[in-house]
Design an enzyme around this catalytic site. Structure first.
Site, PDB file in Angstrom:
ATOM      1  N   LYS A  20       0.785   4.755   6.834  1.00 40.30           N
ATOM      2  CA  LYS A  20       0.127   5.613   5.848  1.00 40.30           C
ATOM      3  C   LYS A  20       0.573   7.058   6.068  1.00 40.30           C
ATOM      4  CE  LYS A  20      -2.720   2.459   4.081  1.00 40.30           C
ATOM      5  NZ  LYS A  20      -1.986   1.267   4.504  1.00 40.30           N
ATOM      6  N   SER A  72       0.805  -1.217   0.000  1.00 40.70           N
ATOM      7  CA  SER A  72       0.000   0.000   0.000  1.00 40.70           C
ATOM      8  C   SER A  72       0.840   1.271   0.000  1.00 40.70           C
ATOM      9  CB  SER A  72      -0.978   0.020   1.178  1.00 40.70           C
ATOM     10  OG  SER A  72      -0.277   0.175   2.401  1.00 40.70           O
TER      11      SER A  72
END
Length: 111
Positions: free
Chosen positions: A69, A33
């Site tokens: 993230k 990701s």
């Protein structure tokens, strides 16, 4: 992945560049990701802290699973933005149990 399964331990010294300050720990990344910036199998060094600035990469615990993230604050919402466009941003809400574990300060990659 569950954070306790991915926890690498605390670091006392860092031997590359200027060492970051504060309490540090390492995580081994799984998944893509954050590719191409952070790759599957990379180790990240995280400085333990409860908050991060807008645009910084953080290790965040969501419902007992750790994720890396980029944090973006939009109004009263906190978004967790992946680097890989194949993934959608996550929205942190009071309904999901979440906690910022710290700021990513370094990446270690085997070559």
């Amino acid at each position: 992945m569950f954070s306790e399964e991915n926890y690498e331990g605390h670091l006392n010294k860092v031997y590359f560049g200027d060492p970051p300050t504060g309490e540090l720990f390492a995580l081994t990344c799984q998944g893509d990701s954050m590719a191409p910036y952070i790759l599957d199998g990379d180790k990240v060094i995280v400085r333990k802290q409860e908050t991060v600035e807008n645009g910084e990469i953080a290790a965040v615990l969501i419902n007992n699973e750790a994720t890396l993230k980029t944090v973006k604050y939009v109004g009263d919402k906190t978004l967790l933005i992946p680097k890989n466009d194949a993934y959608d941003p996550l929205v942190l809400t009071p309904d999901n149990q979440n906690q910022v574990l710290g700021k990513v300060v370094s990446i270690i990659r085997d070559i």
